[in-house]
Scaffold this active site. Structure first.
Site, short mmCIF file in Angstrom:
data_model
loop_
_atom_site.label_atom_id
_atom_site.label_comp_id
_atom_site.label_asym_id
_atom_site.label_seq_id
_atom_site.Cartn_x
_atom_site.Cartn_y
_atom_site.Cartn_z
CG HIS A 147 71.68 -6.00 71.49
ND1 HIS A 147 72.65 -6.28 72.43
CD2 HIS A 147 71.08 -7.19 71.22
CE1 HIS A 147 72.62 -7.58 72.71
NE2 HIS A 147 71.67 -8.15 71.99
CE LYS A 151 69.29 -6.26 74.65
NZ LYS A 151 68.01 -6.94 74.93
#
Length: 236
Positions: A147, A151
């Site tokens: 990600h 995140k």
């Protein structure tokens, strides 16, 4: 022509709420009858009536609610769905144990679906992972998720959900997490044995897929029997 499914969007001012409002027009089977957010600047925006969270009880009749809000707002939308006998589709994260228990209890009265990921592709991947794990007894199972750098949680909720699918099939998954650049989301599930391996991969390149999946779920969940549903139950 069939009557459109009437939905309300709860958490309409957030990123997902705005995407839902923008993309709902792509689906003629859906009619957004209310957008609910903490504060209201105008009573009608692009033809959709706007309601403050404190006015939730006054929204028009609806068949399903799509909820992407905050844990402190979740109880009210769940209670409203129960009182209206309407379906609830929720992606609100951070629910407490008591809120999860209330969601389970509500499923005896209304159809409910909570998911960490509303990608239809991930729903299919989850099914494939469970089937592969059941067929490949004793193989190593590893889940690698990637990600964007902002995140914070790791492994991702989607990785853990895929791991749960692997466990249902009898595997014991291990996890690895990567945070780099602006990656929307990538999940690799690998099954490996001596001399061979299988890789199942899903890559998200646009966050609109999550809003489209939630709209799909709401259109399919409305009118169903009470119970707890998974997104994969509503495919096809």
């Amino acid at each position: 022509m069939n009557t459109p499914v009437r939905i309300i969007i709860h958490g309409a001012s957030g990123r997902m709420g705005q995407a839902l409002l923008r993309l709902a027009g792509e689906r003629p089977e859906i009619q957004v009858v209310a957008a609910v957010s903490r504060k209201v600047a105008a009573r009608v925006v692009d033809g959709v009536p706007q309601f403050a969270s404190s006015e939730l009880g006054g929204v028009p009749e609806f068949d399903a609610a799509i909820d992407f809000s905050l844990p402190e707002a979740f109880d009210a939308v769940l209670a409203t769905c129960r009182s209206r006998r309407a379906a609830l589709v929720s992606g609100t994260t951070g629910l407490s144990a008591s809120q999860q228990e209330e969601l389970h209890a509500a499923a005896t009265e209304i159809p409910v679906l909570w998911s960490a990921n509303f990608s239809l592709g991930v729903a299919v991947l989850s099914d494939l992972v469970e089937r592969a794990a059941a067929a490949l007894s004793g193989w190593d199972c590893d889940i690698v998720e990637s990600h964007h750098v902002h995140k914070k949680d790791a492994p991702s909720g989607t990785a853990l959900a895929l791991g749960a699918s692997a466990e249902r099939g009898g595997a014991a998954p291990r996890y690895a997490s990567l945070r780099a650049g602006d990656i929307v989301g990538e999940h690799l599930v690998q099954f490996a044995s001596l001399g061979e391996r299988i890789e199942l991969v899903h890559r998200a390149t646009n966050r609109d897929i999550f809003a489209r999946g939630a709209l799909h779920a709401a259109s399919r969940l409305a009118g169903r029997a009470p119970g707890e549903y998974r997104l994969r139950d509503l495919l096809g």
